[in-house]
Structures are given as C-alpha cells and as structure tokens.
Write an enzyme that holds these catalytic residues in place. Structure first.
Site, PDB file in Angstrom:
ATOM      1  N   ASP A  44      44.228  29.757  23.057  1.00 21.62           N
ATOM      2  CA  ASP A  44      43.299  30.924  23.409  1.00 21.62           C
ATOM      3  C   ASP A  44      42.385  31.406  22.397  1.00 21.62           C
ATOM      4  OD1 ASP A  44      43.384  33.468  25.196  1.00 21.62           O
ATOM      5  OD2 ASP A  44      43.679  34.308  23.110  1.00 21.62           O
ATOM      6  N   TYR A  49      36.520  35.271  17.187  1.00 21.85           N
ATOM      7  CA  TYR A  49      37.652  34.706  16.311  1.00 21.85           C
ATOM      8  C   TYR A  49      36.650  34.065  15.067  1.00 21.85           C
ATOM      9  CZ  TYR A  49      40.922  36.293  19.816  1.00 21.85           C
ATOM     10  OH  TYR A  49      41.647  37.037  20.691  1.00 21.85           O
ATOM     11  N   LYS A  78      36.509  33.729  25.153  1.00 23.33           N
ATOM     12  CA  LYS A  78      36.138  34.948  25.764  1.00 23.33           C
ATOM     13  C   LYS A  78      34.753  35.307  25.371  1.00 23.33           C
ATOM     14  CE  LYS A  78      41.028  35.994  24.600  1.00 23.33           C
ATOM     15  NZ  LYS A  78      41.166  35.455  23.228  1.00 23.33           N
ATOM     16  N   HIS A 111      36.484  39.870  27.291  1.00 26.79           N
ATOM     17  CA  HIS A 111      37.409  40.132  26.198  1.00 26.79           C
ATOM     18  C   HIS A 111      37.594  41.654  26.056  1.00 26.79           C
ATOM     19  CE1 HIS A 111      38.287  38.720  21.679  1.00 26.79           C
ATOM     20  NE2 HIS A 111      39.300  39.773  22.123  1.00 26.79           N
ATOM     21  N   SER A 166      40.273  40.605  30.287  1.00 24.25           N
ATOM     22  CA  SER A 166      41.216  41.212  29.147  1.00 24.25           C
ATOM     23  C   SER A 166      41.148  42.688  28.810  1.00 24.25           C
ATOM     24  CB  SER A 166      41.137  40.229  28.004  1.00 24.25           C
ATOM     25  OG  SER A 166      41.780  40.692  26.917  1.00 24.25           O
ATOM     26  N   PHE A 222      49.117  43.997  13.348  1.00 28.07           N
ATOM     27  CA  PHE A 222      48.073  44.903  12.737  1.00 28.07           C
ATOM     28  C   PHE A 222      48.461  45.587  11.362  1.00 28.07           C
ATOM     29  CE2 PHE A 222      48.588  44.520  17.190  1.00 28.07           C
ATOM     30  CZ  PHE A 222      47.276  44.207  17.528  1.00 28.07           C
ATOM     31  N   ARG A 274      52.658  27.803  10.438  1.00 28.12           N
ATOM     32  CA  ARG A 274      53.792  26.718  10.217  1.00 28.12           C
ATOM     33  C   ARG A 274      54.328  25.895  11.210  1.00 28.12           C
ATOM     34  NH1 ARG A 274      56.440  31.889   8.106  1.00 28.12           N
ATOM     35  NH2 ARG A 274      58.265  30.653   8.304  1.00 28.12           N
TER      36      ARG A 274
HETATM   37  P1  NAD Z   1      51.009  36.788  17.158  1.00 30.29           P
HETATM   38  O1  NAD Z   1      52.227  37.239  17.995  1.00 30.29           O
HETATM   39  O2  NAD Z   1      50.530  35.504  17.137  1.00 30.29           O
HETATM   40  O3  NAD Z   1      51.480  37.218  15.722  1.00 30.29           O
HETATM   41  C1  NAD Z   1      51.681  38.246  15.011  1.00 30.29           C
HETATM   42  C2  NAD Z   1      52.338  37.719  13.643  1.00 30.29           C
HETATM   43  O4  NAD Z   1      53.427  36.961  13.376  1.00 30.29           O
HETATM   44  C3  NAD Z   1      51.198  36.873  12.781  1.00 30.29           C
HETATM   45  O5  NAD Z   1      51.405  37.091  11.607  1.00 30.29           O
HETATM   46  C4  NAD Z   1      52.115  35.603  13.135  1.00 30.29           C
HETATM   47  O6  NAD Z   1      51.813  34.511  11.980  1.00 30.29           O
HETATM   48  C5  NAD Z   1      53.563  35.938  13.230  1.00 30.29           C
HETATM   49  N1  NAD Z   1      54.497  35.203  13.629  1.00 30.29           N
HETATM   50  C6  NAD Z   1      54.082  34.185  14.695  1.00 30.29           C
HETATM   51  N2  NAD Z   1      55.358  33.570  15.197  1.00 30.29           N
HETATM   52  C7  NAD Z   1      56.278  33.918  14.425  1.00 30.29           C
HETATM   53  C8  NAD Z   1      57.865  33.685  14.349  1.00 30.29           C
HETATM   54  N3  NAD Z   1      58.277  33.022  15.332  1.00 30.29           N
HETATM   55  N4  NAD Z   1      58.474  34.538  13.600  1.00 30.29           N
HETATM   56  C9  NAD Z   1      57.941  35.235  12.681  1.00 30.29           C
HETATM   57  N5  NAD Z   1      56.580  35.677  12.721  1.00 30.29           N
HETATM   58  C10 NAD Z   1      55.648  34.920  13.563  1.00 30.29           C
HETATM   59  O7  NAD Z   1      50.050  38.047  17.702  1.00 30.29           O
HETATM   60  P2  NAD Z   1      48.566  38.110  17.636  1.00 30.29           P
HETATM   61  O8  NAD Z   1      47.677  37.286  16.850  1.00 30.29           O
HETATM   62  O9  NAD Z   1      48.269  39.623  17.690  1.00 30.29           O
HETATM   63  O10 NAD Z   1      48.161  37.714  19.100  1.00 30.29           O
HETATM   64  C11 NAD Z   1      48.520  36.354  19.665  1.00 30.29           C
HETATM   65  C12 NAD Z   1      47.130  35.804  20.058  1.00 30.29           C
HETATM   66  O11 NAD Z   1      46.905  36.639  21.152  1.00 30.29           O
HETATM   67  C13 NAD Z   1      46.002  35.838  19.070  1.00 30.29           C
HETATM   68  O12 NAD Z   1      45.831  34.721  18.282  1.00 30.29           O
HETATM   69  C14 NAD Z   1      44.633  35.769  20.386  1.00 30.29           C
HETATM   70  O13 NAD Z   1      44.655  34.477  20.529  1.00 30.29           O
HETATM   71  C15 NAD Z   1      45.453  36.815  21.332  1.00 30.29           C
HETATM   72  N6  NAD Z   1      44.951  38.124  21.343  1.00 30.29           N
HETATM   73  C16 NAD Z   1      44.010  38.577  22.121  1.00 30.29           C
HETATM   74  C17 NAD Z   1      43.502  39.753  22.251  1.00 30.29           C
HETATM   75  C18 NAD Z   1      42.437  40.399  23.147  1.00 30.29           C
HETATM   76  O14 NAD Z   1      41.965  41.516  22.970  1.00 30.29           O
HETATM   77  N7  NAD Z   1      42.319  39.603  24.254  1.00 30.29           N
HETATM   78  C19 NAD Z   1      44.041  40.912  20.975  1.00 30.29           C
HETATM   79  C20 NAD Z   1      44.812  40.098  20.126  1.00 30.29           C
HETATM   80  C21 NAD Z   1      45.435  38.812  20.114  1.00 30.29           C
END
Ligand code: NAD
Length: 322
Positions: A44, A49, A78, A111, A166, A222, A274
C-alpha cells in the site's frame, strides 16, 4: 492459502497487505524485498509517502530473483490532493508508475477528498499539504466528480486495474455513486477499536465496496506527531483487556487487533521493518476470535479519529476542512 477479498471490479485483493507510510527511504527497498520474502503480496503505497522509487526497487529485486511474478503482486498507490484537477490525474499516475517501474497499478485511490492547488513535481515532490512547502493552504476548485471521471479513464487506459477512495465519509460516497460509471472498488479508512466506524462499514458492504483498515493499532501511528489525544491514551497493545484476550488465544495483542479487523471483513495493511513482526502480522488470520471477544473489542469505540487533516495544522487554517 492467504485469504483474498473479491472486489466489485472482478479482481481478488489479498486481505493482509503491507503499508508503506513512514518506511524510510534508506531502508525501503530492502523492507519491501523482505516483506515479499515473508509472504506479502499487497503493498500500500502513495505519492505522499515519498518512497515509491525505493519501493519499486524492492519489487524489481524480488521479481529479478524469481521470488514472485508481477501478476502475483497487488500494488496500491494513491492520488495526492494537489493532483485532483481532471487534467493532472493521468500525468501524475504515469510518473508514479515510472517511479515504481511498473506498467499498471492494481488499485489506485483518491487519498483524501481534499482538492488543493497544483504543485508541479519539478517544484517539490511529494508536494505535501502546503502550497509554499511551509504553511499556506490553497484549495483547488476540482470537485470529486471531476477527479473521479479522470480516475475512471485510468481503468479505460489500463493504468490501474481497479480504482477506489480513501478517507471518504457516507454522504460523499452516496453522492459519487450517483454519477460513477465505475464504482469505487475499495474504501480505505482509519479503523481501530477507538474508531469502529460501524455505520460506514455497513454502508460500504451494502454498496459492494471492500473496506481496508489503516492504523489498526490506533494511537501508535500518531505518537511521533505529538498529537495530544494520541500521547494521552494507553497504547492498545498494552491495554489490559486486550492483553487478557490475547493471553486466552496465546497470541500477541497485535494479532488480536488485526484479527478483530479481518473477522469484521476488512483488509489490513500493517507496516513494520522487523521480519519477525512481518510474519506475526501475516499469521494473524490463522486463528478465530469468538463473537464475544469481537464484541468486547468493538466496545472500546470512542469515535476518536487521529488522521484528520486538521490535526496537522494550526487552528487558523481549519476553515478549508470545515
Ligand atoms: P501501522 O499499523 O502500520 O503501525 C503503527 C505502528 O505499529 C508502527 O510504529 C509499526 O511499526 C508498529 N507495528 C506494526 N506491527 C506491529 C506489531 N505486530 N506489534 C507492535 N507494533 C507493531 O499503522 P499505520 O502506518 O498508521 O497504517 C498502516 C498503513 O496504512 C500505512 O503504512 C499506510 O500504507 C496506510 N495508511 C493510509 C492512510 C490514508 O490516509 N489512506 C493513513 C495512514 C496509514
């Protein structure tokens, strides 16, 4: 078999994908390559980004080494807000495809339902929210209808197999369904136990639009922006109730949060650098929560939305989104 969601465009979309927001340019190609190795097929991405060139390098390496074929991948990107004017859509998609090194996207989303004045990629790329790169917000006059019509022509020209939206809410979706020649295949939204979005998800289901959840761990995404309602809350993976449910299934709390979303029928796109966490997030579909536990997690709902544009700006600039 990894679970897929059938889209109204006829294509299958993997239910578990990999998010690319905030994946640092320096490690991005490697992260994408490792994620493909771990089993991810959906990525995604987005203009905003700022890492589409590096993402493309990771994909190219995996294809070159024979790990996957292009047609086995599902690449999402997007349209950024500054490219909503009808005549700006196709040129920017062509640039984004060139950055990725691809001929087509599997899915291309608007987006945000926010149209801003065009910023030429030679001036600044990605352009971000501000016209001057600092503080000035300049709206564009493009309507969603104008932008969506241009999105539809991407499908006609084979530049994207499916198109979607989105950060759209119900009324705007109903409006666009009146004129859409091609219906949005997916709706990507913020979704976690503090923002359950019951009505919006029902609406999408009724209208045959698949929903993808982002920020599945809630405030975690955030914290780095120092948003006060994110820093003030207990991280969901440390919440005692979530931890107690996790202990019952002998799974980490993160997998409980992800499974709650996929059992509600949503796709998920968590991100991590990771490898062991990449695998854990993929494994989150390998067990089932009881309905009672799903309901207990849904009861966390507080209607708290972190990713709203106004959270990133000074209050005197809120007018544009009001
Ligand atoms: P995320 O769920 O990927 O991660 C949030 C945090 O949790 C990060 O620091 C990540 O490293 C950590 N994390 C991931 N897996 C984990 C686990 N198993 N245990 C502990 N910590 C963990 O959140 P995000 O980045 O807000 O969203 C995911 C994806 O959604 C983004 O990378 C992007 O592609 C998409 N996104 C889209 C929009 C939009 O406006 N359309 C907005 C935000 C995010």
């Amino acid at each position: 078999m990894a679970p897929v969601i059938k889209l109204n465009s006829g294509y299958d979309m993997p239910q578990v994908g990999f998010g690319l927001w905030k994946v640092d340019n320096a490690v991005c190609a490697d992260v994408v390559y490792k994620a493909i190795k771990a089993g991810y097929r959906l990525f995604d991405g987005a203009c905003d980004y700022g890492n589409e060139v590096e993402c493309g390098k990771g994909v190219a390496r995996a294809i070159q080494e024979g790990l996957v074929k292009r047609e086995e991948l599902f690449i999402v990107s997007k349209l950024w807000n500054t490219f909503h004017d009808g005549d700006r859509v196709e040129p920017i998609v062509r640039k984004q495809l060139a950055d990725w090194g691809l001929d087509y996207f599997d899915l291309y989303l608007i987006h945000f339902p926010v149209a801003l004045e065009y910023v030429d990629p030679s001036v600044r790329y990605p352009p971000g929210w501000h016209y001057d790169g600092k503080s000035e917000i300049r709206p564009s006059k493009a309507t969603i209808q104008e932008t969506w019509t241009a999105m539809e022509s991407l499908v006609d020209k084979g530049l994207s197999k499916s198109i979607g939206i989105s950060n759209f809410q119900g009324q705007l979706i109903y409006d666009m369904l009146r004129y859409a020649r091609i219906r949005p295949a997916t709706l990507q939204i913020e979704h976690h136990p503090y923002l359950v979005q019951e009505e919006l998800i029902k609406l999408a289901k009724r209208e045959g639009i698949a929903v993808t959840a982002y920020s599945s761990f809630g405030p975690a995404s955030f914290l780095e922006f120092n948003m006060k309602h994110a820093t003030a809350m207990t991280p969901l993976i440390e919440d005692e109730k979530i931890k107690a449910i996790a202990a019952k299934y002998n799974r980490p709390p993160s997998e409980i949060l992800l499974r709650w979303a996929t059992q509600r029928g949503l796709a998920i796109i968590p991100k991590t650098t990771r490898e062991e966490i990449m695998k854990s997030n993929l494994r989150s579909v390998e067990f089932d929560l009881s309905q009672e536990d799903i309901d207990a997690i849904s009861a966390f709902d507080r209607g708290i939305r972190f990713n709203q544009p106004s959270n990133y700006f000074e209050t005197d600039q809120l007018w544009i989104f009001g």
